[in-house]
Design a protein around this motif. Sequence first.
Motif, mmCIF file in Angstrom:
data_model
loop_
_atom_site.group_PDB
_atom_site.id
_atom_site.type_symbol
_atom_site.label_atom_id
_atom_site.label_comp_id
_atom_site.label_asym_id
_atom_site.label_seq_id
_atom_site.Cartn_x
_atom_site.Cartn_y
_atom_site.Cartn_z
ATOM 1 N N ASP A 1 26.203 55.464 14.680
ATOM 2 C CA ASP A 1 27.333 55.730 13.790
ATOM 3 C C ASP A 1 27.453 54.748 12.632
ATOM 4 O O ASP A 1 27.170 55.088 11.490
ATOM 5 C CB ASP A 1 28.638 55.746 14.608
ATOM 6 N N SER A 2 27.875 53.519 12.906
ATOM 7 C CA SER A 2 28.329 52.656 11.811
ATOM 8 C C SER A 2 27.227 52.172 10.876
ATOM 9 O O SER A 2 27.505 51.811 9.732
ATOM 10 C CB SER A 2 29.095 51.452 12.375
ATOM 11 N N SER A 3 25.964 52.166 11.325
ATOM 12 C CA SER A 3 24.883 51.687 10.450
ATOM 13 C C SER A 3 24.464 52.721 9.412
ATOM 14 O O SER A 3 23.769 52.389 8.452
ATOM 15 C CB SER A 3 23.664 51.285 11.288
ATOM 16 N N VAL A 4 24.894 53.953 9.591
ATOM 17 C CA VAL A 4 24.495 55.051 8.703
ATOM 18 C C VAL A 4 25.704 55.529 7.908
ATOM 19 O O VAL A 4 26.775 55.747 8.475
ATOM 20 C CB VAL A 4 23.917 56.225 9.527
ATOM 21 N N GLY A 5 25.544 55.675 6.604
ATOM 22 C CA GLY A 5 26.618 56.280 5.815
ATOM 23 C C GLY A 5 27.274 55.400 4.791
ATOM 24 O O GLY A 5 28.010 55.882 3.931
ATOM 25 N N GLY A 6 27.054 54.083 4.860
ATOM 26 C CA GLY A 6 27.512 53.215 3.787
ATOM 27 C C GLY A 6 28.960 52.775 3.829
ATOM 28 O O GLY A 6 29.450 52.189 2.862
ATOM 29 N N LYS A 7 29.674 53.018 4.929
ATOM 30 C CA LYS A 7 31.028 52.491 5.021
ATOM 31 C C LYS A 7 30.959 51.011 5.399
ATOM 32 O O LYS A 7 30.337 50.659 6.390
ATOM 33 C CB LYS A 7 31.845 53.238 6.080
ATOM 34 N N THR A 8 31.585 50.181 4.598
ATOM 35 C CA THR A 8 31.631 48.751 4.892
ATOM 36 C C THR A 8 33.083 48.296 4.805
ATOM 37 O O THR A 8 33.917 48.969 4.194
ATOM 38 C CB THR A 8 30.795 47.934 3.890
ATOM 39 N N GLY A 9 33.399 47.144 5.397
ATOM 40 C CA GLY A 9 34.758 46.661 5.245
ATOM 41 C C GLY A 9 35.192 45.708 6.328
ATOM 42 O O GLY A 9 34.464 45.458 7.296
#
Length: 358
Positions: free
Chosen positions: A137-145
């Motif tokens: 999930d979190s490593s793919v898609g470019g959401k950072t924060g």
Amino acid sequence: MRTIRVGLGDRGYDILIENGILAAIGADLKQRAIAKRYVVVADSYVAELLGGRLMASLAAAGVAAELITFPRGEASKHLGTVAELASRLAQLGLDRKDALIALGGGVTGDITGFLAAIYMRGIPFVQIPTTLLAQVDSSVGGKTGVDIPEGKNLVGTFYQPRCVYIDSSVLMSLPEAELLNGLAEVIKYGVIYDAGFFRFLAEQRQAIMARDLGVLEEVIARCCEIKGAVVAADEREADLRRILNFGHTLGHAVEAASNYAMAHGLAVGLGMVAACRLAAGKGIFPQDQAEAVCRLIADYGLSTEIPLEFSAGQIKSFLKTDKKTVGGRPFFVLPTEIGKVVITDAVSEELIDTVLSH
């Protein structure tokens, strides 16, 4: 090796999935020539566990790299950590021709991606996720924060990695709690997008829990295919990508109510159960399918009941500051059948109260 392409034009990138790929990352990065020098960012635990292997791979390929660390855990996911790491980069003389490597779970990926997005107004970064949650999930898609006291991930950017390397073998050393943490996100993909995958998860539960790497690679690849397709269609969450928030509306609120002591995946599992109950309560999701989703979540060892110490009022207070709340009204991703969902704010306060008091 499995290669999945996230189709974002000139910002598209490969997800490479292979048992043992950690040892080959140096040679692959050398060939891709993303940067002249890299700084690996890892938490203190992962740095000790896997940092040496990655640094050896980079050194063997002649790739210049440094390793910097921060304290382990969600409690480090704040602006202060980002500022400290940015100072380290400046002290190392990092410039726009250099890049970052996120080695670790979701917290590390979120922090490193955000740091890459804002350091010198943007430098490249690469993801090497080491937990199941981060891999699917979190490593793919470019959401950072990062988090602030008012809520989770309220300060961040959309910033895509240049490449994602997934080594399934690192899951063998993953603590049982971390495996469970990722399984909620895995189940999510079946509910929102692929009924066949949902059935596969039910049928292969024993193999998955036993960490059969062949089956786990199938799971990781399918999750990345779904996430990649959704991101390619809607990178900035204007419409379709919002379906990935299934379980996250109430899940994030519960996580915040716990002061982030509850693991993200466990909170998402609770949020998915709540979303199924909301959908069944609205009459848009057949009761037997709602029970099937809740049963699969429970069968994987995830809790299905919100802890009693979190009051409905406390949870609802965090709903108000959630990114999915617009004009004071929270939006929910609700299933209509396994494999299909709708996004709606047409959920009454009374129904929310009923579900929270379940």
